[in-house]
Design a protein around this motif. Sequence first.
Motif, PDB file in Angstrom:
ATOM      1  N   ALA A   1     -16.840 107.791  49.107  1.00  0.00           N
ATOM      2  CA  ALA A   1     -17.786 107.674  50.238  1.00  0.00           C
ATOM      3  C   ALA A   1     -18.466 106.083  49.561  1.00  0.00           C
TER       4      ALA A   1
ATOM      5  N   VAL B   1     -17.407 103.148  51.534  1.00  0.00           N
ATOM      6  CA  VAL B   1     -17.497 102.649  52.791  1.00  0.00           C
ATOM      7  C   VAL B   1     -18.524 102.227  52.678  1.00  0.00           C
TER       8      VAL B   1
ATOM      9  N   ASP C   1     -20.670 101.107  54.891  1.00  0.00           N
ATOM     10  CA  ASP C   1     -21.819 101.475  56.030  1.00  0.00           C
ATOM     11  C   ASP C   1     -22.384 102.738  55.597  1.00  0.00           C
ATOM     12  N   THR C   2     -21.829 103.310  54.856  1.00  0.00           N
ATOM     13  CA  THR C   2     -22.798 104.648  54.369  1.00  0.00           C
ATOM     14  C   THR C   2     -23.769 104.344  53.588  1.00  0.00           C
TER      15      THR C   2
ATOM     16  N   PHE D   1     -25.238 109.336  50.676  1.00  0.00           N
ATOM     17  CA  PHE D   1     -24.375 110.317  50.508  1.00  0.00           C
ATOM     18  C   PHE D   1     -24.759 111.631  49.628  1.00  0.00           C
TER      19      PHE D   1
ATOM     20  N   ASP E   1     -24.743 112.526  54.922  1.00  0.00           N
ATOM     21  CA  ASP E   1     -24.874 111.319  54.671  1.00  0.00           C
ATOM     22  C   ASP E   1     -25.378 110.440  55.928  1.00  0.00           C
TER      23      ASP E   1
ATOM     24  N   PHE F   1     -26.762 106.530  57.933  1.00  0.00           N
ATOM     25  CA  PHE F   1     -26.247 105.407  58.584  1.00  0.00           C
ATOM     26  C   PHE F   1     -27.448 104.508  59.318  1.00  0.00           C
TER      27      PHE F   1
ATOM     28  N   GLU G   1     -21.838 102.728  62.890  1.00  0.00           N
ATOM     29  CA  GLU G   1     -21.467 102.661  61.538  1.00  0.00           C
ATOM     30  C   GLU G   1     -21.177 104.267  61.314  1.00  0.00           C
ATOM     31  N   ARG G   2     -22.049 105.386  61.905  1.00  0.00           N
ATOM     32  CA  ARG G   2     -21.593 106.644  61.907  1.00  0.00           C
ATOM     33  C   ARG G   2     -20.215 107.089  62.424  1.00  0.00           C
TER      34      ARG G   2
ATOM     35  N   HIS H   1     -17.408 105.980  60.113  1.00  0.00           N
ATOM     36  CA  HIS H   1     -17.530 107.071  58.841  1.00  0.00           C
ATOM     37  C   HIS H   1     -16.644 108.263  59.180  1.00  0.00           C
TER      38      HIS H   1
ATOM     39  N   GLY I   1     -13.118 107.661  58.824  1.00  0.00           N
ATOM     40  CA  GLY I   1     -13.063 107.096  57.714  1.00  0.00           C
ATOM     41  C   GLY I   1     -12.375 107.954  56.524  1.00  0.00           C
TER      42      GLY I   1
ATOM     43  N   VAL J   1     -13.515 109.774  53.840  1.00  0.00           N
ATOM     44  CA  VAL J   1     -14.408 110.879  53.569  1.00  0.00           C
ATOM     45  C   VAL J   1     -13.886 112.019  54.388  1.00  0.00           C
TER      46      VAL J   1
END
Length: 209
Positions: A35, A38, A40-41, A44, A60, A62, A67-68, A71, A74, A76
């Motif tokens: 994570a 990434v 933008d996270t 976490f 997590d 944001f 951004e969420r 994720h 993404g 994770v």
Amino acid sequence: MPSSNVTFAASATVHAQADKLDTVKAFFVDSANVAEKVNDTVQFFAIQYRNDTSKFRVFDTFRSDAERQAHLGGPVVGALNQHAPNLFTAAQADITPVSVVSNKVTAGVKPTVGVTLFVTPKPDQVDAFREFLVGAIPLVDQEDFTPFWYAVELADKSFGIIEFFADEASLEKHLAGGVKGALNQNADKFLTSLPEVKKIDVLSSYVKV
């Protein structure tokens, strides 16, 4: 006031298959490393429930919905769903987007334990309960032993409180303190039932502010 300007979050829950508990735990111990790559996270946390050790949750945060969404598409979430058939009882992780109503985030503290509670306000008390959670921040700020505190709202107008602590003594001190007392004192006014507090262990985490 220690805080973080996050207003969006995601919560993903899975249950380990009975014979894969150790493998799943190891997977989540390493998940923060994935994570953290990434950008933008913002924060976490990977956790395991004590009352049901087969239950794991990722929480997590944001600063934007974009951004969420990035994720959720993404590495994770991809890893969760890739391993789901072999490790989890469901084919996909149960992922819930949530809004962060209020929060306290303290840099430089490593969380090891925590609690979660989820509640449903009475239909005519949803707005008032949301305001109560925003107004609880000064009480949280008085607790230097409570470094991480998130109040979140789900799409169905239920709410959750997710808290993390450096050690067990801090957790127990919080449960005996003013924030929990204020919630219990107002439960009959706001809520359909008393909140059930569930203790958790933090398997991995990283925090930006």
